[in-house]
Design an enzyme around this catalytic site. Structure first.
Site: not given
Length: 449
Positions: A97, A239, A241, A243
């Site tokens: 993340s 960010d 990833d 999400d």
């Protein structure tokens, strides 16, 4: 000391100092054993270490008989959608993340395409620690197949929720900051399908972050400047990833991650009234919006799995977290920057206003988020000291400590993903919020030494 964090949410660690191929393979073998040799979706963000980590994951899953659908570089919400789309036993997103580039990790998914809840997470940890993996004989090893167009089913679900033709007529100019994360693979395509003229920053998903990866104001000066230079209607920052989503308005002003969920709720709830769930660290503006639209409002403990659990319990229309993570059940029970962008663009289309004008119509609060190093064993002492200092506040315990007053609140809690204590304060005025946060940090530091 190895830097590795194992929790019910999954695994994160520093590659070469806590996260090594042997441990990753064991983690994947534990997952494969849980998935009983079923079909498993594997995807990753763009970090340079992702290729190595993926090979270790594939080895552990195949060795326990799992048939892997390899999506390679894809977003975390895409992984969740693919699990449901293919009727898989589960999934694994390889990502750390917003952690720095030297980190990587594994985020497992349940058969419903959501992150593990506490029960599944505990079962995985127990299995990992026991080493009782179901390794198969030579003729029971699983297969590995690459997926064509992994993002396709995800994009299709998102587009089905908005009037794409109406958004196209708006001709929005968008600056998208993917910061070399997995969002670079398919987010420009989604925005172009919505008729946007897109300028992409960090459009190569190679993990070479152009700025600190967490999409906070201090890290997005380049996006703010690009929005002004391009005369864009909106700036979006993902960010690594993808999400989470932070937003910049047409003046180049960072309006933050907290407003992502608020804007989406203000668009969705009038059309589909129903319960709305956020976590205990999310801005009060969401409660105000729910009340404005006559919808029940609920708070869960912090953590994506806790929000999803509460959404299940109350039959929520929408949910999410104040870190820019919107959860739309009709797409998947996972935080999703794709659906956030679509809803913001749909709201701009429907309202016929600029983003700054829309934000100005919503209740205004200032929220301040800080974090300090704190050993996990001293968290209780920190919370007790804070509670004792503010006896006039309404205290809510169980997820750290949250203290509420009529127009402000402060919360301290241990992070699930970092060895830190998070301190969050909100008030109608930034100076008050910063003062409340600073006082809380001072009390905590005094208590833990």
């Amino acid at each position: 000391m190895p830097q590795r964090i194992l929790s019910i949410s999954g695994l994160r660690g520093v590659v070469g100092n806590g996260l090594d191929p042997e441990y990753v393979t064991r983690f994947a073998a534990a997952l494969g054993t849980m998935y009983e040799g079923g079909t498993v979706v594997v995807s990753r963000d763009g970090r340079q270490t992702g290729v190595m980590v993926k090979q270790a994951v594939l080895a552990g899953l195949a060795a326990t008989g799992c048939n892997v659908l390899d999506a390679d570089i894809a977003t975390t919400p895409t992984c969740g959608v693919l699990v449901k789309h293919h009727g898989a036993a589960g999934g694994v997103q390889i990502t750390a993340s917003h952690n720095p580039v030297e980190w990587n990790g594994l985020k497992p998914f349940s058969p419903r395409g959501s992150v593990f809840d506490a029960a599944l997470g505990r079962r995985l940890i127990d299995l990992l620690e026991s080493g009782a993996f179901d390794y198969r004989a030579w003729d029971g090893i699983g297969s590995i197949r690459s997926l064509d167009d992994p993002a396709g089913p995800h994009i299709e679900r998102v587009l089905s929720l908005v009037d794409a033709e109406a958004i196209k007529r708006g001709g929005f100019r968008v600056v998208l900051d993917c910061n070399h994360g997995s969002g670079a693979v398919a987010t420009p395509r989604l925005l172009e399908l919505l008729g946007c003229e897109v300028t992409v920053l960090g459009g190569t998903p190679d993990g070479r972050f152009a700025h600190t990866p967490e999409p906070l104001e201090e890290n997005l000066s380049g996006l703010c400047e690009a929005v002004r230079e391009q005369g864009a209607d909106v700036g979006f920052a993902q960010d690594p990833d993808a999400d989470r989503l932070a937003i910049v308005d047409e003046t180049g002003r960072y309006i933050g991650e907290e407003m992502t969920l608020a804007l989406c709720a203000d668009y969705v709830l009038p059309q589909r009234p129903g319960p709305f769930v956020v976590n205990g660290s999310t801005s009060r503006v969401n409660q105000d919006i729910a009340e404005r639209h006559g919808c029940a409002f609920h708070r869960s403990h912090v953590g994506e799995a806790n929000v999803v659990g509460k959404m299940d319990e109350v039959g929520a229309t929408l949910g999410g977290e104040g870190n820019g993570g919107v959860i739309e059940p009709q797409v998947g029970y996972v935080r999703d920057s794709f659906v956030s962008m679509a809803y913001v663009l749909a709201g701009l289309t429907e309202k016929g206003r600029t983003l700054s004008q829309w934000v100005a119509e919503l209740p205004a609060y200032a929220i301040v988020k800080q974090k300090i190093a704190c050993p996990r064993e001293k968290v209780d002492a920190a919370c007790a000291a804070l509670k004792g200092a503010y006896e006039d506040a309404q205290a809510a315990e169980g997820d750290g400590l949250r203290l509420d007053w009529p127009d402000r609140w402060v919360q301290v809690r241990a992070s699930n993903t970092e060895p830190v204590l998070r301190v969050i304060a909100e008030a109608p005025d930034e100076a008050i919020a910063r003062g409340l946060c600073a006082n809380a940090i001072g009390l905590v530091e005094q208590a833990v030494g």
